[in-house]
Design a protein around this motif. Sequence first.
Motif, mmCIF file in Angstrom:
data_model
loop_
_atom_site.group_PDB
_atom_site.id
_atom_site.type_symbol
_atom_site.label_atom_id
_atom_site.label_comp_id
_atom_site.label_asym_id
_atom_site.label_seq_id
_atom_site.Cartn_x
_atom_site.Cartn_y
_atom_site.Cartn_z
ATOM 1 N N SER A 17 0.856 -1.189 0.000
ATOM 2 C CA SER A 17 0.000 0.000 0.000
ATOM 3 C C SER A 17 0.891 1.238 0.000
ATOM 4 C CB SER A 17 -0.896 0.021 1.241
ATOM 5 O OG SER A 17 -1.546 1.284 1.382
ATOM 6 N N ASP A 18 0.429 2.290 -0.692
ATOM 7 C CA ASP A 18 1.189 3.545 -0.689
ATOM 8 C C ASP A 18 0.442 4.655 0.060
ATOM 9 O OD1 ASP A 18 -0.844 4.060 -2.475
ATOM 10 O OD2 ASP A 18 0.464 4.679 -4.128
ATOM 11 N N ARG A 19 -0.526 4.257 0.862
ATOM 12 C CA ARG A 19 -1.239 5.241 1.694
ATOM 13 C C ARG A 19 -0.422 5.432 2.980
ATOM 14 N NH1 ARG A 19 -7.259 4.684 4.415
ATOM 15 N NH2 ARG A 19 -7.534 6.910 4.908
ATOM 16 N N ILE A 20 0.676 6.152 2.821
ATOM 17 C CA ILE A 20 1.697 6.244 3.875
ATOM 18 C C ILE A 20 2.111 7.698 4.070
ATOM 19 C CG2 ILE A 20 4.032 5.557 4.543
ATOM 20 C CD1 ILE A 20 3.698 3.144 2.622
ATOM 21 N N ILE A 21 2.291 8.076 5.311
ATOM 22 C CA ILE A 21 2.842 9.396 5.657
ATOM 23 C C ILE A 21 4.025 9.178 6.586
ATOM 24 C CG2 ILE A 21 2.422 11.580 6.879
ATOM 25 C CD1 ILE A 21 -0.495 11.393 5.964
ATOM 26 N N ARG A 22 5.134 9.842 6.288
ATOM 27 C CA ARG A 22 6.310 9.768 7.163
ATOM 28 C C ARG A 22 6.349 10.982 8.084
ATOM 29 N NH1 ARG A 22 11.949 8.904 4.419
ATOM 30 N NH2 ARG A 22 12.514 8.690 6.619
ATOM 31 N N VAL A 23 6.785 10.749 9.310
ATOM 32 C CA VAL A 23 6.894 11.823 10.298
ATOM 33 C C VAL A 23 8.231 11.709 11.016
ATOM 34 C CG1 VAL A 23 5.912 12.862 12.391
ATOM 35 C CG2 VAL A 23 4.390 11.852 10.671
ATOM 36 N N MET A 24 8.913 12.835 11.187
ATOM 37 C CA MET A 24 10.096 12.879 12.035
ATOM 38 C C MET A 24 9.764 13.764 13.238
ATOM 39 S SD MET A 24 13.046 12.349 13.235
ATOM 40 C CE MET A 24 13.425 11.081 12.051
ATOM 41 N N PRO A 25 9.452 13.150 14.380
ATOM 42 C CA PRO A 25 9.167 13.914 15.602
ATOM 43 C C PRO A 25 10.453 14.127 16.396
ATOM 44 C CG PRO A 25 8.691 11.611 15.969
ATOM 45 C CD PRO A 25 9.287 11.705 14.589
ATOM 46 N N ASN A 26 10.345 14.712 17.570
ATOM 47 C CA ASN A 26 11.504 14.773 18.475
ATOM 48 C C ASN A 26 11.055 14.602 19.921
ATOM 49 O OD1 ASN A 26 10.491 17.321 19.132
ATOM 50 N ND2 ASN A 26 12.263 18.454 18.408
ATOM 51 N N THR A 27 12.009 14.374 20.807
ATOM 52 C CA THR A 27 11.663 13.966 22.173
ATOM 53 C C THR A 27 10.951 15.026 23.012
ATOM 54 O OG1 THR A 27 13.925 14.498 22.913
ATOM 55 C CG2 THR A 27 13.461 12.209 22.303
ATOM 56 N N PRO A 28 11.091 16.344 22.752
ATOM 57 C CA PRO A 28 10.278 17.288 23.533
ATOM 58 C C PRO A 28 8.767 17.092 23.366
ATOM 59 C CG PRO A 28 12.165 18.429 22.631
ATOM 60 C CD PRO A 28 12.152 17.047 22.014
ATOM 61 N N ALA A 29 8.374 16.222 22.437
ATOM 62 C CA ALA A 29 6.959 15.839 22.360
ATOM 63 C C ALA A 29 6.489 15.272 23.689
ATOM 64 C CB ALA A 29 6.759 14.805 21.255
ATOM 65 N N MET A 30 7.418 14.739 24.478
ATOM 66 C CA MET A 30 7.065 14.154 25.772
ATOM 67 C C MET A 30 6.535 15.185 26.750
ATOM 68 S SD MET A 30 10.341 11.576 26.010
ATOM 69 C CE MET A 30 9.831 10.756 27.532
ATOM 70 N N VAL A 31 6.834 16.472 26.496
ATOM 71 C CA VAL A 31 6.322 17.539 27.355
ATOM 72 C C VAL A 31 5.467 18.516 26.547
ATOM 73 C CG1 VAL A 31 8.128 17.377 29.099
ATOM 74 C CG2 VAL A 31 8.502 18.839 27.102
ATOM 75 N N GLY A 32 4.947 18.051 25.396
ATOM 76 C CA GLY A 32 4.065 18.879 24.583
ATOM 77 C C GLY A 32 4.763 19.980 23.823
ATOM 78 N N LYS A 33 6.097 19.899 23.691
ATOM 79 C CA LYS A 33 6.874 20.940 23.003
ATOM 80 C C LYS A 33 7.628 20.359 21.807
ATOM 81 C CE LYS A 33 6.108 24.563 25.702
ATOM 82 N NZ LYS A 33 5.565 25.848 25.188
ATOM 83 N N GLY A 34 7.061 19.351 21.196
ATOM 84 C CA GLY A 34 7.739 18.705 20.087
ATOM 85 C C GLY A 34 7.715 19.526 18.810
ATOM 86 N N VAL A 35 8.559 19.105 17.877
ATOM 87 C CA VAL A 35 8.544 19.616 16.507
ATOM 88 C C VAL A 35 8.527 18.398 15.598
ATOM 89 C CG1 VAL A 35 9.777 20.915 14.744
ATOM 90 C CG2 VAL A 35 9.842 21.700 17.113
ATOM 91 N N SER A 36 7.570 18.350 14.689
ATOM 92 C CA SER A 36 7.443 17.200 13.793
ATOM 93 C C SER A 36 7.437 17.660 12.342
ATOM 94 C CB SER A 36 6.143 16.431 14.071
ATOM 95 O OG SER A 36 6.128 15.910 15.385
ATOM 96 N N GLY A 37 8.298 17.038 11.536
ATOM 97 C CA GLY A 37 8.259 17.247 10.100
ATOM 98 C C GLY A 37 7.478 16.107 9.460
ATOM 99 N N LEU A 38 6.592 16.429 8.524
ATOM 100 C CA LEU A 38 5.741 15.426 7.886
ATOM 101 C C LEU A 38 5.920 15.461 6.380
ATOM 102 C CD1 LEU A 38 3.914 17.031 10.291
ATOM 103 C CD2 LEU A 38 2.433 15.080 9.848
ATOM 104 N N TYR A 39 5.846 14.284 5.766
ATOM 105 C CA TYR A 39 5.899 14.200 4.304
ATOM 106 C C TYR A 39 4.932 13.126 3.823
ATOM 107 C CZ TYR A 39 7.131 13.117 -0.440
ATOM 108 O OH TYR A 39 7.044 12.896 -1.777
ATOM 109 N N ALA A 40 4.232 13.438 2.736
ATOM 110 C CA ALA A 40 3.377 12.467 2.062
ATOM 111 C C ALA A 40 3.502 12.671 0.566
ATOM 112 C CB ALA A 40 1.923 12.635 2.490
#
Length: 266
Positions: A104-127
């Motif tokens: 299947s090619d119904r896929i989205i890639r995400v690069m998050p980071n660990t400050p997500a653990m305190v609600g301060k993350g930054v995520s890059g997304l690609y589809a």
Amino acid sequence: MNITFIGGGNMATAIIGGLAGDEHHIQVVEPGAEKRQQLVADFNVTALAALPAAFTADDIIVLAVKPQVLREVCQSLAPVLGGALVISIAAGIGIAAMTRWLGSDRIIRVMPNTPAMVGKGVSGLYAAANVAASDREHATAIMAAVGATTWLAAESGIDDITSVSGSGPAYVFYFIESMIEGAVKAGFGEEEARRLVLATFDGAVELARQSPLPVATLRQNVMSKGGTTERAIFRFEADGVKPAIVAGMTDCRDRSVELGIELSKD
């Protein structure tokens, strides 16, 4: 949304915590019994030891496993996928490889980071272009629950953002660690050194956020000719601290590309 996390590690836990309380049905596939119990206790989610019998096109699957096991997980998912949207937060491995493994090619890639653990993350997304706008909206909503999001124009942007925000917290922690060490050497106790350094970072980041001035100007404003700060910055410049950071970020990006090639082979 019906969201299934494959893997219940730190990043999955952070995202689940951000989504908790919203109108979502969340389940987690996690082989560790103790971890499953903790997830149920903390977030009242459904925790499973193995994959469900089948998914549907209305489901969202978040692949939150180590890149080294992603191929095996995808191949196990393929027979039960049912056209579900797949969001991968595993580093390195591209959409082409996951498409082969999942069928299947119904896929989205995400690069998050660990400050997500305190609600301060930054995520890059690609589809890829074929992914529906509604799928992009779902992915944005999931990652926005733990911080800021940005969509990337090309899949190579995942490698780029890995070197900035993905791995970036480690650079910041390294500098904090160094400053704490310097403060202890100056005579402060470990606890007081940590408090002072963290408060200094908080203040400096907030000033940079609120000020219209370039960061270089803010740095220059702390320095006076022949003064104490100038002496410190001169040492950093002489030792090549800034070029080393920039080179390290480039090395980080290169390694992200290498890992993708290594781990995407069939």
